[in-house]
Each structure stands twice: as structure tokens, then as C-alpha cells.
Design a protein around this motif. Structure first.
Motif, PDB file in Angstrom:
ATOM      1  N   PRO A   4       0.780  -1.212   0.240  1.00  0.00           N
ATOM      2  CA  PRO A   4      -0.010   0.082   0.061  1.00  0.00           C
ATOM      3  C   PRO A   4       1.055   1.212   0.003  1.00  0.00           C
ATOM      4  CG  PRO A   4      -0.700  -1.568   1.799  1.00  0.00           C
ATOM      5  CD  PRO A   4       0.649  -2.188   1.173  1.00  0.00           C
ATOM      6  N   GLU A   5       0.432   2.281  -0.973  1.00  0.00           N
ATOM      7  CA  GLU A   5       1.246   3.795  -0.674  1.00  0.00           C
ATOM      8  C   GLU A   5       0.318   4.927  -0.191  1.00  0.00           C
ATOM      9  OE1 GLU A   5       2.962   6.535  -4.143  1.00  0.00           O
ATOM     10  OE2 GLU A   5       1.540   5.107  -4.685  1.00  0.00           O
ATOM     11  N   ARG A   6       0.818   5.495   0.661  1.00  0.00           N
ATOM     12  CA  ARG A   6      -0.211   6.547   1.279  1.00  0.00           C
ATOM     13  C   ARG A   6      -0.338   7.741   0.285  1.00  0.00           C
ATOM     14  NH1 ARG A   6       0.810   9.985   6.614  1.00  0.00           N
ATOM     15  NH2 ARG A   6       2.560  10.805   5.149  1.00  0.00           N
ATOM     16  N   ILE A   7      -1.386   8.111  -0.061  1.00  0.00           N
ATOM     17  CA  ILE A   7      -1.678   9.127  -1.181  1.00  0.00           C
ATOM     18  C   ILE A   7      -1.612  10.529  -0.385  1.00  0.00           C
ATOM     19  CG2 ILE A   7      -3.440  10.139  -2.609  1.00  0.00           C
ATOM     20  CD1 ILE A   7      -4.705   7.330  -2.867  1.00  0.00           C
ATOM     21  N   LEU A   8      -2.442  10.723   0.759  1.00  0.00           N
ATOM     22  CA  LEU A   8      -2.621  11.819   1.429  1.00  0.00           C
ATOM     23  C   LEU A   8      -3.032  11.584   2.875  1.00  0.00           C
ATOM     24  CD1 LEU A   8      -5.834  12.519   1.668  1.00  0.00           C
ATOM     25  CD2 LEU A   8      -5.512  13.154  -0.744  1.00  0.00           C
ATOM     26  N   TYR A   9      -3.194  12.557   3.754  1.00  0.00           N
ATOM     27  CA  TYR A   9      -3.897  12.647   4.967  1.00  0.00           C
ATOM     28  C   TYR A   9      -4.412  13.916   5.014  1.00  0.00           C
ATOM     29  CZ  TYR A   9       0.011  15.057   7.417  1.00  0.00           C
ATOM     30  OH  TYR A   9       1.134  15.883   7.931  1.00  0.00           O
ATOM     31  N   ILE A  10      -5.669  14.140   5.844  1.00  0.00           N
ATOM     32  CA  ILE A  10      -6.052  15.196   6.030  1.00  0.00           C
ATOM     33  C   ILE A  10      -6.178  15.644   7.527  1.00  0.00           C
ATOM     34  CG2 ILE A  10      -8.537  14.011   6.225  1.00  0.00           C
ATOM     35  CD1 ILE A  10      -9.815  16.734   5.071  1.00  0.00           C
ATOM     36  N   ALA A  11      -5.490  16.711   7.515  1.00  0.00           N
ATOM     37  CA  ALA A  11      -5.420  17.257   9.005  1.00  0.00           C
ATOM     38  C   ALA A  11      -6.375  18.214   9.473  1.00  0.00           C
ATOM     39  CB  ALA A  11      -3.929  17.693   9.094  1.00  0.00           C
ATOM     40  N   PRO A  12      -6.338  18.984  10.730  1.00  0.00           N
ATOM     41  CA  PRO A  12      -7.557  19.629  11.254  1.00  0.00           C
ATOM     42  C   PRO A  12      -7.767  20.811   9.978  1.00  0.00           C
ATOM     43  CG  PRO A  12      -6.280  19.049  12.785  1.00  0.00           C
ATOM     44  CD  PRO A  12      -5.616  18.542  11.666  1.00  0.00           C
ATOM     45  N   SER A  13      -6.385  21.534   9.349  1.00  0.00           N
ATOM     46  CA  SER A  13      -6.423  22.550   8.783  1.00  0.00           C
ATOM     47  C   SER A  13      -6.224  22.557   7.110  1.00  0.00           C
ATOM     48  CB  SER A  13      -5.544  23.657   9.369  1.00  0.00           C
ATOM     49  OG  SER A  13      -4.287  23.152   9.493  1.00  0.00           O
ATOM     50  N   ALA A  14      -5.716  21.322   6.802  1.00  0.00           N
ATOM     51  CA  ALA A  14      -5.227  21.251   5.424  1.00  0.00           C
ATOM     52  C   ALA A  14      -5.085  19.675   5.176  1.00  0.00           C
ATOM     53  CB  ALA A  14      -3.919  21.871   5.194  1.00  0.00           C
ATOM     54  N   VAL A  15      -4.920  19.624   3.796  1.00  0.00           N
ATOM     55  CA  VAL A  15      -4.640  18.068   3.055  1.00  0.00           C
ATOM     56  C   VAL A  15      -3.232  18.092   2.847  1.00  0.00           C
ATOM     57  CG1 VAL A  15      -5.144  16.499   1.436  1.00  0.00           C
ATOM     58  CG2 VAL A  15      -6.996  17.971   2.314  1.00  0.00           C
ATOM     59  N   SER A  16      -2.214  17.076   3.397  1.00  0.00           N
ATOM     60  CA  SER A  16      -1.293  16.995   3.018  1.00  0.00           C
ATOM     61  C   SER A  16      -0.939  15.868   2.054  1.00  0.00           C
ATOM     62  CB  SER A  16      -0.217  16.784   4.234  1.00  0.00           C
ATOM     63  OG  SER A  16      -0.317  17.986   5.291  1.00  0.00           O
ATOM     64  N   TYR A  17      -0.069  15.986   0.955  1.00  0.00           N
ATOM     65  CA  TYR A  17       0.075  14.941  -0.033  1.00  0.00           C
ATOM     66  C   TYR A  17       1.558  14.509  -0.021  1.00  0.00           C
ATOM     67  CZ  TYR A  17      -4.024  16.988  -2.371  1.00  0.00           C
ATOM     68  OH  TYR A  17      -5.331  17.283  -2.437  1.00  0.00           O
ATOM     69  N   ASP A  18       1.568  13.091  -0.324  1.00  0.00           N
ATOM     70  CA  ASP A  18       2.866  12.281  -0.057  1.00  0.00           C
ATOM     71  C   ASP A  18       3.865  12.867  -1.498  1.00  0.00           C
ATOM     72  OD1 ASP A  18       1.556  11.335   2.224  1.00  0.00           O
ATOM     73  OD2 ASP A  18       2.903   9.942   2.126  1.00  0.00           O
ATOM     74  N   ASP A  19       3.154  13.192  -2.293  1.00  0.00           N
ATOM     75  CA  ASP A  19       3.543  13.353  -3.573  1.00  0.00           C
ATOM     76  C   ASP A  19       2.873  14.713  -4.034  1.00  0.00           C
ATOM     77  OD1 ASP A  19       4.466  13.625  -6.392  1.00  0.00           O
ATOM     78  OD2 ASP A  19       4.978  11.598  -6.456  1.00  0.00           O
TER      79      ASP A  19
ATOM     80  N   SER B 191      -8.271  14.714  -3.890  1.00  0.00           N
ATOM     81  CA  SER B 191      -8.594  15.450  -2.830  1.00  0.00           C
ATOM     82  C   SER B 191      -9.596  14.868  -1.741  1.00  0.00           C
ATOM     83  CB  SER B 191      -9.424  16.839  -3.504  1.00  0.00           C
ATOM     84  OG  SER B 191     -10.825  16.007  -4.027  1.00  0.00           O
ATOM     85  N   SER B 192      -9.532  15.684  -0.498  1.00  0.00           N
ATOM     86  CA  SER B 192     -10.150  14.980   0.641  1.00  0.00           C
ATOM     87  C   SER B 192     -10.874  15.903   1.320  1.00  0.00           C
ATOM     88  CB  SER B 192      -9.180  14.097   1.499  1.00  0.00           C
ATOM     89  OG  SER B 192      -9.989  13.531   2.342  1.00  0.00           O
ATOM     90  N   SER B 193     -11.910  15.490   1.948  1.00  0.00           N
ATOM     91  CA  SER B 193     -12.686  16.512   2.744  1.00  0.00           C
ATOM     92  C   SER B 193     -13.432  15.895   4.028  1.00  0.00           C
ATOM     93  CB  SER B 193     -13.629  17.568   2.065  1.00  0.00           C
ATOM     94  OG  SER B 193     -14.781  16.498   1.405  1.00  0.00           O
ATOM     95  N   LYS B 194     -13.713  16.347   4.980  1.00  0.00           N
ATOM     96  CA  LYS B 194     -14.421  15.917   6.094  1.00  0.00           C
ATOM     97  C   LYS B 194     -16.218  16.609   5.833  1.00  0.00           C
ATOM     98  CE  LYS B 194     -10.635  14.977   9.198  1.00  0.00           C
ATOM     99  NZ  LYS B 194     -10.042  15.718  10.640  1.00  0.00           N
ATOM    100  N   LYS B 195     -17.104  15.658   6.362  1.00  0.00           N
ATOM    101  CA  LYS B 195     -18.238  16.062   6.540  1.00  0.00           C
ATOM    102  C   LYS B 195     -18.986  15.725   7.927  1.00  0.00           C
ATOM    103  CE  LYS B 195     -19.393  13.616   2.717  1.00  0.00           C
ATOM    104  NZ  LYS B 195     -19.945  13.027   1.531  1.00  0.00           N
ATOM    105  N   GLY B 196     -19.366  16.595   8.429  1.00  0.00           N
ATOM    106  CA  GLY B 196     -20.114  16.372   9.730  1.00  0.00           C
ATOM    107  C   GLY B 196     -19.072  16.048  10.807  1.00  0.00           C
ATOM    108  N   THR B 197     -19.658  14.836  11.537  1.00  0.00           N
ATOM    109  CA  THR B 197     -19.011  14.513  12.816  1.00  0.00           C
ATOM    110  C   THR B 197     -17.973  13.230  12.633  1.00  0.00           C
ATOM    111  OG1 THR B 197     -20.666  13.321  13.642  1.00  0.00           O
ATOM    112  CG2 THR B 197     -20.343  15.932  14.385  1.00  0.00           C
ATOM    113  N   ASN B 198     -18.361  12.697  11.405  1.00  0.00           N
ATOM    114  CA  ASN B 198     -17.758  11.276  11.286  1.00  0.00           C
ATOM    115  C   ASN B 198     -17.315  10.676   9.722  1.00  0.00           C
ATOM    116  OD1 ASN B 198     -20.205  10.831  10.648  1.00  0.00           O
ATOM    117  ND2 ASN B 198     -20.290   8.845  11.538  1.00  0.00           N
ATOM    118  N   VAL B 199     -17.410  11.483   8.762  1.00  0.00           N
ATOM    119  CA  VAL B 199     -17.490  11.068   7.534  1.00  0.00           C
ATOM    120  C   VAL B 199     -16.207  11.787   6.862  1.00  0.00           C
ATOM    121  CG1 VAL B 199     -18.204  10.651   5.020  1.00  0.00           C
ATOM    122  CG2 VAL B 199     -19.691  10.482   7.471  1.00  0.00           C
TER     123      VAL B 199
END
Length: 115
Positions: A61-76, A84-92
Motif C-alpha cells: 500500500p502507498e499513502r496518497i494523502l492525509y487530511i489534518a484539521p486545517s489542510a490536506v497533505s500530499y505524499d507526492d 482531494s479529501s474533505s470531512k463532512k459532519g462529525t464522522n465522514v
């Protein structure tokens, strides 16, 4: 085809469960795919770091990205226009893949842990 699977992770003594529905996209029918990761047991979800991985057959497996509280960080940096990634509500948490083509075949997983 793009696939998502159920992932289970333990966070200390509390159990964290990340669920993903299987998503299958056939090239030509859509140009963008989105998949949700629904979390259970993560306190302060909006502040959690959610990681997205891609696995292709016969490779680790290769990490693509992670989403932190204030921004998305890309491994490349080349991934910025593709994912792209985003959070919705309290758990999605959602991962979106743009301009789908045959190079995007693989299994996509979400993960969570404390730093």
C-alpha cells in the motif's frame, strides 16, 4: 475498477472502526469517483488525521494523502490535481479521484491513528 474495503483499527484501549462501502467504477462511465470513510469512536473527528492509501496488485500500500484539521497533505505533489479529501459532519471523510483512467485501478483504504 476501484474498490474500497472495511478497515478496523485499535486506538489505545478504545476501539475505532472505519467503514467503507465497496465502490466500483468502470472507465468511461464517470470521470470522477468519491468514496466515504465513516468513523466510529474517534473523539474530536474534525481534528483527527485521516490517511488515504492506494494498493495495486503485487505491491505494498502507498499513502496518497492525509487530511489534518486545517489542510490536506500530499505524499507526492503530483497527487494534488488527482486526489482531494474533505470531512463532512462529525464522522465522514471523503476521498475524491479526478480524471479517472486505467492507471487508477487499485484498492483505496482509509486509516487513522494518533501522531
Amino acid at each position: 475498477y476501484l474498490f474500497c474495503f472495511l478497515s478496523l483499527f485499535l486506538d489505545g484501549q478504545a476501539q475505532v472502526i472505519l467503514k467503507q462501502r465497496e465502490v466500483s467504477i468502470t472507465r468511461g462511465h464517470k470521470t470522477t469517483a468519491s468514496m466515504d470513510c465513516t468513523a466510529k469512536g474517534i473523539p474530536d473527528f474534525q481534528y483527527a488525521h485521516i490517511h488515504w492509501y492506494r494498493q495495486v496488485p503485487a505491491k505494498a500500500p502507498e499513502r496518497i494523502l492525509y487530511i489534518a484539521p486545517s489542510a490536506v497533505s500530499y505524499d507526492d505533489n503530483s497527487y494534488r490535481n488527482k486526489y482531494s479529501s474533505s470531512k463532512k459532519g462529525t464522522n465522514v471523510c471523503t476521498l475524491t479521484i479526478n480524471d479517472i483512467n486505467s492507471n487508477d485501478v487499485g484498492s483505496y483504504y482509509c486509516a487513522y491513528w494518533h501522531f
